[in-house]
Write an enzyme that holds these catalytic residues in place. Structure first.
Site, short mmCIF file in Angstrom:
data_model
loop_
_atom_site.label_atom_id
_atom_site.label_comp_id
_atom_site.label_asym_id
_atom_site.label_seq_id
_atom_site.Cartn_x
_atom_site.Cartn_y
_atom_site.Cartn_z
N HIS A 1 0.85 -1.19 0.00
CA HIS A 1 0.00 0.00 0.00
C HIS A 1 0.89 1.24 0.00
O HIS A 1 2.02 1.21 0.50
CB HIS A 1 -0.88 0.01 1.24
N GLU B 1 0.89 3.88 1.77
CA GLU B 1 1.34 4.30 3.10
C GLU B 1 2.55 3.50 3.56
O GLU B 1 3.55 4.06 4.02
CB GLU B 1 0.22 4.13 4.14
N CYS C 1 -6.29 1.70 5.83
CA CYS C 1 -6.89 0.44 6.25
C CYS C 1 -6.32 0.05 7.62
O CYS C 1 -5.37 0.68 8.10
CB CYS C 1 -6.60 -0.64 5.21
N CYS D 1 -2.47 -0.48 7.57
CA CYS D 1 -1.69 0.75 7.48
C CYS D 1 -1.82 1.59 8.75
O CYS D 1 -0.85 2.21 9.18
CB CYS D 1 -2.13 1.55 6.25
#
Length: 143
Positions: A47, A49, A77, A80
């Site tokens: 992801h 992040e 999410c 993260c």
């Protein structure tokens, strides 16, 4: 947020879900930037992040980013959000809210959990319309 949105657009152009993230140092200077790379890396944890946080930690030579801010186009999410807590970020700034997959203002609300290691300041809804529109258009084009 403009730089995070640019990272999201670049991710979309690569066929990735358009999420972008940047890490800012205490002076507001971008020290890391990334867009989603889940498909390209065949890695569910790639992801934006996570990638940006890893880059920032490598650049600063420490996993504790206590004086840094993360700007991301979508509410993180739970995975993260957990990483944000572990990296000890000062502040999280995000664009679009994610009622289905979010882990900050929705779902498990990671930072509100009693066992949360660190709770950053959270600012949501920054450039929310633009971030939401980017995601909506990406998924509309996929259907």
């Amino acid at each position: 947020m403009d730089h995070a949105l640019q990272q999201a657009r670049l991710a979309a152009a690569r066929g990735e879900v358009p999420v972008g993230a940047v890490v800012l140092d205490p002076h507001g200077v971008i020290i890391a930037a990334a867009g989603n790379q889940v498909e390209a890396d065949r890695d569910a944890s790639a992801h934006a992040e996570i990638l940006a946080l890893r880059m920032a930690a490598a650049q600063r030579g420490t996993h504790r980013l206590v004086d840094c801010d993360l700007v991301v186009t979508l509410e993180p999410c739970p995975m993260c959000a957990g990483a944000i807590s572990h990296f000890r970020l000062r502040r999280l700034i995000f664009g679009a809210y994610d009622p289905k997959g979010g882990g900050v203002e929705h779902g498990p609300r990671v930072f509100a959990a009693p066992g949360c290691l660190h709770r950053p300041e959270v600012i949501g809804g920054v450039a929310e319309t633009e971030a939401s529109d980017l995601l909506r258009q990406f998924f509309r084009d996929r259907r």
